[in-house]
Structures are given as structure tokens and as C-alpha cells.
Design a protein around this motif. Structure first.
Motif, PDB file in Angstrom:
ATOM      1  N   SER A  72       0.825  -1.202   0.000  1.00 36.38           N
ATOM      2  CA  SER A  72       0.000   0.000   0.000  1.00 36.38           C
ATOM      3  C   SER A  72       0.865   1.260   0.000  1.00 36.38           C
ATOM      4  O   SER A  72       0.627   2.193  -0.768  1.00 36.38           O
ATOM      5  CB  SER A  72      -0.921   0.000   1.223  1.00 36.38           C
ATOM      6  OG  SER A  72      -1.652   1.198   1.311  1.00 36.38           O
ATOM      7  N   GLN A 110     -13.024   7.249   7.684  1.00 34.02           N
ATOM      8  CA  GLN A 110     -13.037   5.936   7.056  1.00 34.02           C
ATOM      9  C   GLN A 110     -12.907   6.041   5.547  1.00 34.02           C
ATOM     10  O   GLN A 110     -12.252   5.213   4.902  1.00 34.02           O
ATOM     11  CB  GLN A 110     -14.323   5.178   7.432  1.00 34.02           C
ATOM     12  CG  GLN A 110     -14.391   4.778   8.894  1.00 34.02           C
ATOM     13  CD  GLN A 110     -13.168   3.996   9.340  1.00 34.02           C
ATOM     14  OE1 GLN A 110     -12.720   3.090   8.647  1.00 34.02           O
ATOM     15  NE2 GLN A 110     -12.619   4.347  10.497  1.00 34.02           N
ATOM     16  N   THR A 111     -13.509   7.072   4.955  1.00 38.15           N
ATOM     17  CA  THR A 111     -13.340   7.300   3.514  1.00 38.15           C
ATOM     18  C   THR A 111     -11.885   7.603   3.191  1.00 38.15           C
ATOM     19  O   THR A 111     -11.329   7.095   2.212  1.00 38.15           O
ATOM     20  CB  THR A 111     -14.240   8.460   3.054  1.00 38.15           C
ATOM     21  OG1 THR A 111     -15.612   8.107   3.250  1.00 38.15           O
ATOM     22  CG2 THR A 111     -14.012   8.786   1.581  1.00 38.15           C
ATOM     23  N   ARG A 160      -9.754   4.513   3.427  1.00 37.29           N
ATOM     24  CA  ARG A 160      -9.967   3.638   2.278  1.00 37.29           C
ATOM     25  C   ARG A 160      -9.307   4.194   1.013  1.00 37.29           C
ATOM     26  O   ARG A 160      -8.648   3.456   0.266  1.00 37.29           O
ATOM     27  CB  ARG A 160     -11.474   3.465   2.044  1.00 37.29           C
ATOM     28  CG  ARG A 160     -11.821   2.508   0.904  1.00 37.29           C
ATOM     29  CD  ARG A 160     -13.311   2.251   0.841  1.00 37.29           C
ATOM     30  NE  ARG A 160     -14.071   3.469   0.579  1.00 37.29           N
ATOM     31  CZ  ARG A 160     -14.833   4.094   1.482  1.00 37.29           C
ATOM     32  NH1 ARG A 160     -14.929   3.603   2.710  1.00 37.29           N
ATOM     33  NH2 ARG A 160     -15.497   5.192   1.173  1.00 37.29           N
ATOM     34  N   ASN A 161      -9.449   5.493   0.758  1.00 35.58           N
ATOM     35  CA  ASN A 161      -8.976   6.067  -0.500  1.00 35.58           C
ATOM     36  C   ASN A 161      -7.514   6.468  -0.486  1.00 35.58           C
ATOM     37  O   ASN A 161      -6.852   6.454  -1.525  1.00 35.58           O
ATOM     38  CB  ASN A 161      -9.825   7.277  -0.870  1.00 35.58           C
ATOM     39  CG  ASN A 161     -11.256   6.918  -1.177  1.00 35.58           C
ATOM     40  OD1 ASN A 161     -11.584   5.738  -1.371  1.00 35.58           O
ATOM     41  ND2 ASN A 161     -12.132   7.899  -1.226  1.00 35.58           N
ATOM     42  N   TRP A 210      -5.125   5.499   2.278  1.00 39.26           N
ATOM     43  CA  TRP A 210      -4.265   4.469   2.870  1.00 39.26           C
ATOM     44  C   TRP A 210      -4.536   3.080   2.291  1.00 39.26           C
ATOM     45  O   TRP A 210      -3.892   2.122   2.660  1.00 39.26           O
ATOM     46  CB  TRP A 210      -4.434   4.434   4.386  1.00 39.26           C
ATOM     47  CG  TRP A 210      -3.626   5.469   5.100  1.00 39.26           C
ATOM     48  CD1 TRP A 210      -2.390   5.293   5.671  1.00 39.26           C
ATOM     49  CD2 TRP A 210      -3.958   6.842   5.311  1.00 39.26           C
ATOM     50  NE1 TRP A 210      -1.956   6.472   6.216  1.00 39.26           N
ATOM     51  CE2 TRP A 210      -2.888   7.446   6.018  1.00 39.26           C
ATOM     52  CE3 TRP A 210      -5.058   7.636   4.964  1.00 39.26           C
ATOM     53  CZ2 TRP A 210      -2.888   8.784   6.387  1.00 39.26           C
ATOM     54  CZ3 TRP A 210      -5.063   8.974   5.328  1.00 39.26           C
ATOM     55  CH2 TRP A 210      -3.990   9.528   6.032  1.00 39.26           C
ATOM     56  N   ASP A 211      -5.513   2.965   1.391  1.00 41.39           N
ATOM     57  CA  ASP A 211      -5.861   1.682   0.760  1.00 41.39           C
ATOM     58  C   ASP A 211      -6.280   0.633   1.772  1.00 41.39           C
ATOM     59  O   ASP A 211      -6.045  -0.559   1.569  1.00 41.39           O
ATOM     60  CB  ASP A 211      -4.677   1.136  -0.065  1.00 41.39           C
ATOM     61  CG  ASP A 211      -4.396   1.982  -1.289  1.00 41.39           C
ATOM     62  OD1 ASP A 211      -5.320   2.658  -1.759  1.00 41.39           O
ATOM     63  OD2 ASP A 211      -3.255   1.975  -1.771  1.00 41.39           O
ATOM     64  N   TYR A 212      -6.875   1.058   2.874  1.00 38.03           N
ATOM     65  CA  TYR A 212      -7.329   0.102   3.871  1.00 38.03           C
ATOM     66  C   TYR A 212      -8.664  -0.493   3.442  1.00 38.03           C
ATOM     67  O   TYR A 212      -9.646   0.229   3.273  1.00 38.03           O
ATOM     68  CB  TYR A 212      -7.515   0.775   5.235  1.00 38.03           C
ATOM     69  CG  TYR A 212      -6.240   1.019   6.003  1.00 38.03           C
ATOM     70  CD1 TYR A 212      -5.011   0.606   5.501  1.00 38.03           C
ATOM     71  CD2 TYR A 212      -6.262   1.655   7.228  1.00 38.03           C
ATOM     72  CE1 TYR A 212      -3.851   0.832   6.216  1.00 38.03           C
ATOM     73  CE2 TYR A 212      -5.101   1.883   7.953  1.00 38.03           C
ATOM     74  CZ  TYR A 212      -3.893   1.469   7.428  1.00 38.03           C
ATOM     75  OH  TYR A 212      -2.748   1.692   8.145  1.00 38.03           O
ATOM     76  N   GLY A 213      -8.686  -1.812   3.276  1.00 36.92           N
ATOM     77  CA  GLY A 213      -9.935  -2.485   2.984  1.00 36.92           C
ATOM     78  C   GLY A 213     -10.648  -2.898   4.244  1.00 36.92           C
ATOM     79  O   GLY A 213     -11.643  -3.610   4.201  1.00 36.92           O
ATOM     80  N   TRP A 214     -10.114  -2.472   5.382  1.00 35.29           N
ATOM     81  CA  TRP A 214     -10.713  -2.778   6.677  1.00 35.29           C
ATOM     82  C   TRP A 214     -10.630  -1.517   7.523  1.00 35.29           C
ATOM     83  O   TRP A 214     -10.013  -0.533   7.137  1.00 35.29           O
ATOM     84  CB  TRP A 214      -9.972  -3.929   7.362  1.00 35.29           C
ATOM     85  CG  TRP A 214      -8.534  -3.629   7.631  1.00 35.29           C
ATOM     86  CD1 TRP A 214      -8.009  -3.055   8.742  1.00 35.29           C
ATOM     87  CD2 TRP A 214      -7.417  -3.835   6.748  1.00 35.29           C
ATOM     88  NE1 TRP A 214      -6.651  -2.904   8.619  1.00 35.29           N
ATOM     89  CE2 TRP A 214      -6.259  -3.384   7.404  1.00 35.29           C
ATOM     90  CE3 TRP A 214      -7.303  -4.372   5.463  1.00 35.29           C
ATOM     91  CZ2 TRP A 214      -5.008  -3.445   6.825  1.00 35.29           C
ATOM     92  CZ3 TRP A 214      -6.048  -4.431   4.891  1.00 35.29           C
ATOM     93  CH2 TRP A 214      -4.921  -3.975   5.564  1.00 35.29           C
ATOM     94  N   ASP A 215     -11.303  -1.551   8.666  1.00 37.90           N
ATOM     95  CA  ASP A 215     -11.266  -0.385   9.554  1.00 37.90           C
ATOM     96  C   ASP A 215      -9.856  -0.192  10.088  1.00 37.90           C
ATOM     97  O   ASP A 215      -9.296  -1.083  10.722  1.00 37.90           O
ATOM     98  CB  ASP A 215     -12.236  -0.566  10.730  1.00 37.90           C
ATOM     99  CG  ASP A 215     -13.678  -0.423  10.280  1.00 37.90           C
ATOM    100  OD1 ASP A 215     -13.892   0.136   9.200  1.00 37.90           O
ATOM    101  OD2 ASP A 215     -14.577  -0.869  11.025  1.00 37.90           O
TER     102      ASP A 215
END
Length: 235
Positions: free
Chosen positions: A113, A189-190, A193-194, A196-201
């Protein structure tokens, strides 16, 4: 991709090195902060993986020294995940952190990431957000202007009052995310996701500390906090 690993525990250092090499990374390693600083200065590395607790020069101090001359991605490792360790690392300029012991798959996902962010080259934003002379072809308009802040989204050049601003990869991606939605409130959270490329919390402290660092560089008033919701870039 070359990774510099600085970890004082020999067992962890060897196991992490072998794990990363299995994924195709080249790893240079050091057991203390001063040796790690020497290796950093002697070679080129795509990412630094730093333990917080190091003899001689700790990971926080090493991170600060690296940030004096480099915007290379930095991933911190904390044995306890204490808030003080996390906050200190992020304030020193780290892009992300993991808590030991860390699963290899998670560690590699975080590294990938960060590396994706380091080479990120965004597409040109909508024409309504651009501010170039009318005679410039639409496909070549890449500079956004917000007061004294200007962002060249193609050249990845950021300026405040026409002075260049050096941003770490994560800071730059965060700014580009804000600039793509000026005046729009983006929740944590947005952003996780956008940006840090986190697909989780993930840990929202990562967002808050990165926003703080960004404000110091582009002006505290430019990124507004909307309490209970998130942040927005002022037009």
C-alpha cells in the motif's frame, strides 16, 4: 523494490527479512538506529521499516533524521501499540505503523500500500476545479488553485504563495484526495480507504496525525475540521 529494515531483535530481524525476501523484496537490515542511518545514507531504498525501540538512536529519532532529506515511505513497528509510540512515530513523519507481532500477510499488504502511494500518479481532475488560462487545452490543464495554494496534479508539484512545498507520499495523496473534492466533508473511514488503501477499519489516528502534518505545510486554515464528521479542503 529495496527495503531498509531497522530492528534490534535479531530473531525478528531475520524472520522479517526472510519473509520479505520470499515476496521478492531486497532487504538491507541493521540492528540499531545509527547503523540504520548509515545504511540509509549509503544506498537507495524504496521503503524504510523501522522499529520504535532501538539502541543508540531510537526509531522516532531515526524517522526524523530521514525526513530531513527524504520523502521515502516509512512504516513504523511498535511492540505494544501504545498511543504514545503511535502518535510520536506519525508526528515524526512516518506514513503508517504496525503492532508486533504482525502477520506477514498484513505486513506485506501495508508495504504494498505504501509503495503504491509512493508511485501514485493521479489522473487530471474535473475541469471545474482547474485554474489555467482559457487557451490551454483541457487535457493539459492540471493545476488546481485554492487561494495561495496551488497543486499540479500531473507534475505532483505543490506550492504555497509560489514557494514549493515538500510532501511525503501519504501527505501528497491526502492533499490530492481533498483537492478532488473541494468543499466536501470527507470522513476518516473514507480517507483511510482512498488514501491508505485500507480495505478494513484502520486506526483513525493515522488520518488525524497526517492532517496535522499537512496543515503545518500548507496552512492550518486550509483544511477545516468538521466536528463529528471529518475534514474538508476550503475552496
Amino acid at each position: 523494490m529495496a527495503i531498509l529494515l531497522v530492528e534490534d531483535d535479531e530473531v525478528i530481524r531475520r524472520s522479517v527479512t526472510m519473509a520479505l525476501e520470499r515476496y521478492g523484496y531486497r532487504v538491507a537490515s541493521a540492528g540499531d538506529g545509527l547503523t540504520g542511518l548509515e545504511l540509509f545514507r549509503e544506498g537507495r531504498h524504496d521503503l524504510l521499516l523501522l522499529d520504535v525501540m532501538l539502541p543508540g538512536l531510537d526509531g522516532i529519532g531515526l524517522c526524523r533524521r530521514v525526513r530531513e532529506t527524504s520523502m521515502d515511505p516509512i512504516l513504523m513497528m511498535s511492540a505494544r501499540g501504545d498511543a504514545l509510540d503511535v502518535v510520536s512515530g506519525l508526528e515524526a513523519g512516518a506514513d503508517d505503523y504496525v503492532v508486533k507481532p504482525v502477520d506477514t500477510a498484513v505486513l506485506v499488504a501495508r508495504i504494498r500500500s505504501l509503495l503504491r502511494r509512493a508511485v501514485y500518479s493521479p489522473a487530471a481532475p474535473p475541469a471545474a476545479n482547474r485554474a489555467e488560462p482559457a487557451g490551454v487545452p483541457a487535457g493539459e490543464r492540471t493545476r488546481l488553485v485554492f487561494g495561495d495554494l496551488s497543486i499540479d496534479t500531473a507534475g505532483l508539484d505543490v506550492r504555497v504563495a509560489d514557494r514549493p512545498v515538500a510532501l511525503a507520499p501519504t501527505e501528497l495523496r491526502l492533499l490530492l484526495e481533498f483537492a478532488a473534492h473541494p468543499g466536501t466533508v470527507l470522513d476518516r473511514q473514507t480517507l483511510l480507504r482512498n488514501v491508505w488503501d485500507y480495505g478494513w477499519d484502520g486506526d483513525s489516528r493515522v488520518v488525524d496525525l497526517c492532517v496535522q502534518r499537512l496543515r503545518k505545510k500548507i496552512g492550518a486554515e486550509r483544511v477545516e475540521t468538521v466536528r463529528g464528521f471529518g475534514y474538508k479542503l476550503r475552496r
